[in-house]
Design a protein around this motif. Structure first.
Motif, mmCIF file in Angstrom:
data_model
loop_
_atom_site.group_PDB
_atom_site.id
_atom_site.type_symbol
_atom_site.label_atom_id
_atom_site.label_comp_id
_atom_site.label_asym_id
_atom_site.label_seq_id
_atom_site.Cartn_x
_atom_site.Cartn_y
_atom_site.Cartn_z
ATOM 1 N N LEU A 89 -25.877 -43.375 67.249
ATOM 2 C CA LEU A 89 -25.688 -42.294 68.207
ATOM 3 C C LEU A 89 -24.657 -42.674 69.257
ATOM 4 C CD1 LEU A 89 -29.422 -41.288 68.781
ATOM 5 C CD2 LEU A 89 -27.722 -40.109 67.362
ATOM 6 N N THR A 90 -23.822 -41.714 69.598
ATOM 7 C CA THR A 90 -22.895 -41.880 70.709
ATOM 8 C C THR A 90 -23.677 -41.618 72.005
ATOM 9 O OG1 THR A 90 -22.313 -39.536 70.692
ATOM 10 C CG2 THR A 90 -20.959 -41.018 69.306
ATOM 11 N N ALA A 91 -23.014 -41.733 73.141
ATOM 12 C CA ALA A 91 -23.665 -41.408 74.411
ATOM 13 C C ALA A 91 -24.120 -39.946 74.418
ATOM 14 C CB ALA A 91 -22.721 -41.681 75.583
ATOM 15 N N LEU A 92 -23.292 -39.073 73.865
ATOM 16 C CA LEU A 92 -23.661 -37.659 73.759
ATOM 17 C C LEU A 92 -24.871 -37.493 72.844
ATOM 18 C CD1 LEU A 92 -22.778 -34.770 74.556
ATOM 19 C CD2 LEU A 92 -21.317 -34.776 72.520
ATOM 20 N N GLY A 93 -24.871 -38.223 71.737
ATOM 21 C CA GLY A 93 -25.999 -38.182 70.810
ATOM 22 C C GLY A 93 -27.281 -38.707 71.429
ATOM 23 N N LEU A 94 -27.176 -39.754 72.233
ATOM 24 C CA LEU A 94 -28.360 -40.298 72.916
ATOM 25 C C LEU A 94 -28.938 -39.282 73.894
ATOM 26 C CD1 LEU A 94 -27.196 -43.967 73.517
ATOM 27 C CD2 LEU A 94 -29.152 -43.242 72.122
ATOM 28 N N SER A 95 -28.062 -38.549 74.580
ATOM 29 C CA SER A 95 -28.561 -37.537 75.514
ATOM 30 C C SER A 95 -29.265 -36.413 74.762
ATOM 31 C CB SER A 95 -27.434 -36.992 76.399
ATOM 32 O OG SER A 95 -26.535 -36.196 75.654
ATOM 33 N N LEU A 96 -28.754 -36.049 73.608
ATOM 34 C CA LEU A 96 -29.400 -35.027 72.776
ATOM 35 C C LEU A 96 -30.702 -35.558 72.191
ATOM 36 C CD1 LEU A 96 -29.441 -32.260 71.442
ATOM 37 C CD2 LEU A 96 -27.913 -33.184 69.671
ATOM 38 N N ALA A 97 -30.711 -36.802 71.768
ATOM 39 C CA ALA A 97 -31.924 -37.411 71.198
ATOM 40 C C ALA A 97 -33.057 -37.410 72.210
ATOM 41 C CB ALA A 97 -31.627 -38.831 70.714
ATOM 42 N N GLY A 98 -32.713 -37.528 73.479
ATOM 43 C CA GLY A 98 -33.728 -37.457 74.522
ATOM 44 C C GLY A 98 -34.447 -36.112 74.522
ATOM 45 N N LEU A 99 -33.721 -35.054 74.238
ATOM 46 C CA LEU A 99 -34.333 -33.723 74.146
ATOM 47 C C LEU A 99 -35.134 -33.574 72.857
ATOM 48 C CD1 LEU A 99 -31.256 -31.623 75.313
ATOM 49 C CD2 LEU A 99 -33.263 -32.245 76.677
ATOM 50 N N VAL A 100 -34.616 -34.144 71.792
ATOM 51 C CA VAL A 100 -35.270 -34.050 70.487
ATOM 52 C C VAL A 100 -36.625 -34.755 70.498
ATOM 53 C CG1 VAL A 100 -35.055 -34.725 68.053
ATOM 54 C CG2 VAL A 100 -33.127 -33.688 69.224
ATOM 55 N N ILE A 101 -36.754 -35.798 71.309
ATOM 56 C CA ILE A 101 -38.045 -36.484 71.433
ATOM 57 C C ILE A 101 -39.130 -35.479 71.830
ATOM 58 C CG2 ILE A 101 -39.359 -38.106 72.863
ATOM 59 C CD1 ILE A 101 -36.778 -39.783 73.084
ATOM 60 N N ASN A 102 -38.799 -34.583 72.761
ATOM 61 C CA ASN A 102 -39.766 -33.571 73.192
ATOM 62 C C ASN A 102 -40.169 -32.658 72.038
ATOM 63 O OD1 ASN A 102 -39.731 -34.529 75.835
ATOM 64 N ND2 ASN A 102 -38.040 -33.210 76.404
ATOM 65 N N ILE A 103 -39.217 -32.265 71.222
ATOM 66 C CA ILE A 103 -39.522 -31.413 70.065
ATOM 67 C C ILE A 103 -40.394 -32.174 69.078
ATOM 68 C CG2 ILE A 103 -38.528 -30.226 68.058
ATOM 69 C CD1 ILE A 103 -36.070 -29.631 69.859
ATOM 70 N N GLU A 104 -40.035 -33.409 68.801
ATOM 71 C CA GLU A 104 -40.810 -34.237 67.866
ATOM 72 C C GLU A 104 -42.254 -34.390 68.355
ATOM 73 O OE1 GLU A 104 -40.352 -38.575 65.663
ATOM 74 O OE2 GLU A 104 -39.334 -38.243 67.571
ATOM 75 N N GLU A 105 -42.416 -34.665 69.638
ATOM 76 C CA GLU A 105 -43.761 -34.825 70.200
ATOM 77 C C GLU A 105 -44.539 -33.511 70.159
ATOM 78 O OE1 GLU A 105 -42.892 -36.442 74.062
ATOM 79 O OE2 GLU A 105 -42.746 -38.504 73.270
ATOM 80 N N TRP A 106 -43.865 -32.401 70.437
ATOM 81 C CA TRP A 106 -44.521 -31.102 70.412
ATOM 82 C C TRP A 106 -45.003 -30.765 69.002
ATOM 83 C CZ3 TRP A 106 -44.226 -26.430 68.019
ATOM 84 C CH2 TRP A 106 -44.953 -25.384 68.596
ATOM 85 N N VAL A 107 -44.135 -30.971 68.009
ATOM 86 C CA VAL A 107 -44.510 -30.687 66.615
ATOM 87 C C VAL A 107 -45.701 -31.553 66.213
ATOM 88 C CG1 VAL A 107 -43.763 -30.872 64.204
ATOM 89 C CG2 VAL A 107 -42.238 -29.862 65.904
ATOM 90 N N THR A 108 -45.649 -32.832 66.524
ATOM 91 C CA THR A 108 -46.735 -33.745 66.169
ATOM 92 C C THR A 108 -48.045 -33.325 66.846
ATOM 93 O OG1 THR A 108 -45.153 -35.549 65.893
ATOM 94 C CG2 THR A 108 -47.447 -36.163 66.183
ATOM 95 N N ALA A 109 -47.975 -32.976 68.129
ATOM 96 C CA ALA A 109 -49.179 -32.606 68.878
ATOM 97 C C ALA A 109 -49.766 -31.273 68.420
ATOM 98 C CB ALA A 109 -48.869 -32.547 70.370
ATOM 99 N N ASN A 110 -48.913 -30.370 67.943
ATOM 100 C CA ASN A 110 -49.372 -29.020 67.605
ATOM 101 C C ASN A 110 -49.419 -28.715 66.119
ATOM 102 O OD1 ASN A 110 -49.723 -27.588 70.300
ATOM 103 N ND2 ASN A 110 -47.737 -28.604 70.527
#
Length: 128
Positions: A89-110
Motif C-alpha cells: 500500500l502507498t500512503a494513499l492506500g494506507l489511508s483508505l485501508a484505515g476506512l476499510v478496517i471499519n467495513i471489515e469489522e462491521w461485516v464481521t460483527a453483523n
C-alpha cells in the motif's frame, strides 16, 4: 481521458464525474479484500491469490493494476529471474485501508444478524 466536470470538486452523484469510477474501484469486493490483505504488509501475487479465495488470476491482475493506476497500491519488481514482484500500500492506500478496517469489522460483527435477516426475508417473499 475522463470527461471534464464543470467543477474541480468531485460530485459523486453526477454520472459524468470521474469520481464515480474511483468509487466503483474502491467499493469493489476484490479491491476491499486486496486492501485488507495488504494492510499486513507487502505480498506477492500468489500470496494474494491464496488469501483471496475465489478470485481468478485475471481479476486479481486487473484489480491490482487499477489500484496501482490510482496510486493506492505500489508494484515492486525486483528484476530477478524467476520474476519476483510484490505489492504494498502507498500512503494513499494506507489511508483508505484505515476506512476499510471499519467495513471489515462491521461485516464481521453483523454477519450472523444479516444472514438471519436474509433468510427471514427470503422465506417471506417465497410465501407470497
Amino acid at each position: 481521458m475522463p470527461p471534464k466536470t464543470k467543477s474541480s470538486r468531485a460530485n459523486l452523484y453526477n454520472r459524468d464525474c470521474p469520481s464515480q469510477s474511483i468509487l466503483a474501484l474502491i467499493g469493489s469486493k476484490w479491491s476491499i479484500l486486496v486492501l485488507c490483505s495488504l494492510r499486513a504488509g507487502p505480498r506477492r501475487t500468489h500470496q494474494l491469490k491464496r488469501r483471496l479465495e475465489g478470485v481468478s488470476s485475471k481479476m486479481l491482475t486487473q484489480t491490482l493494476r487499477e489500484l496501482e493506476r490510482h496510486g493506492i497500491v505500489r508494484r515492486r519488481d525486483f528484476g530477478e529471474v524467476p520474476p519476483r514482484i510484490e505489492y504494498d500500500l502507498t500512503a494513499l492506500g494506507l489511508s483508505l485501508a484505515g476506512l476499510v478496517i471499519n467495513i471489515e469489522e462491521w461485516v464481521t460483527a453483523n454477519y450472523t444478524r444479516m444472514t438471519g435477516v436474509v433468510r427471514s426475508y427470503d422465506a417471506t417473499v417465497d410465501a407470497r
